[in-house]
Design an enzyme around this catalytic site. Sequence first.
Site, PDB file in Angstrom:
ATOM      1  N   CYS A 118      -7.539  -8.470 -11.072  1.00 15.71           N
ATOM      2  CA  CYS A 118      -6.062  -8.862 -10.529  1.00 15.71           C
ATOM      3  C   CYS A 118      -5.215  -7.677 -10.831  1.00 15.71           C
ATOM      4  CB  CYS A 118      -5.666 -10.057 -11.292  1.00 15.71           C
ATOM      5  SG  CYS A 118      -4.089 -10.676 -10.712  1.00 15.71           S
ATOM      6  N   CYS A 145       7.115  18.455  12.299  1.00 13.55           N
ATOM      7  CA  CYS A 145       6.175  17.356  12.936  1.00 13.55           C
ATOM      8  C   CYS A 145       5.064  17.276  12.188  1.00 13.55           C
ATOM      9  CB  CYS A 145       5.900  17.766  14.250  1.00 13.55           C
ATOM     10  SG  CYS A 145       4.709  16.346  14.884  1.00 13.55           S
TER      11      CYS A 145
END
Length: 294
Positions: A118, A145
């Site tokens: 977990c 870009c």
Amino acid sequence: MSTESFSQDKLSFNNLSKQESSVINNKGTEMPFTGKYTTFYEKGTYVCKKCGAALFMSSSKFKSDCGWPSFDDEIKGAVSKYPDPDGMRTEIECANCGAHLGHVFTGEGLTAKNVRNCVNSVSIDFVPAQLEAGRYGTAIFAGGCFWGVEYFLQKAPGVISVTSGFTGGHVKNPTYEQVCTGNTGHAEAVKIIYDPEKTSYEKLLRLFLEIHDPTQVGRQGPDIGDQYRSEIFYLNDDQKKIAEKDIALLKEKGIKVVTAVTKASDFYDAEKYHQDYYFKNGKTPYCHAYTQRF
Ligand SMILES: [Zn+2]
């Protein structure tokens, strides 16, 4: 903590945000159902947020409804287990750097392996590649870009993955359209995961400074706007020093570099259609080209 199996033991630890540090260094727990990887099932590898060690393969991730990412296995030797001070649970840590990951539970019958690691989302980072083991470096650059920056850096030796995204702004989970307005403060950026045995941060940084024009302010070629600015987002102090040194070197050569050097903050992956854009579309960049500067 053992670094014997990792030849790159000089790779610095990444700086952590306050929330990351409270979990990773102070053994805290993020709120359930809030982490970015709780319901995330892309194929790849999860690495330690602090040191970059490969910890879990996506093939071991399963839906557990517990509110945290759950794995029923770890990469061999990557995770250490200790009795939690609460006397009941078993804590799991990154075997390389001791970062707190979460707890491991057995006997719940959730998967055939009967194990649930977990893990806090803030303790891990996702890499869209199958990494066996070892330690990996991260670099974040913005230079216009992101399709073009990704195109060139993806081809560099030692680069494992390049993800296009947004960072440096003030809007959480921005969309491409939001960033395009120029009002989010974010830059189009790439997050690079690399193998420090095959390349180095400085090699990638220099390539970055050679595949875009670091002298342009608030634009890159035909792309105009603050989101196309040139910026290096450092993850640790070593990266900062290298960036400042190499920019100073270029300035000595008379190149008027305007690239900002800024501490990395949250990186948000861009929408899927932006990833590997030029490779998917069989085109070459209009906005970036290689120019030797070093
Ligand atoms: Zn670690």
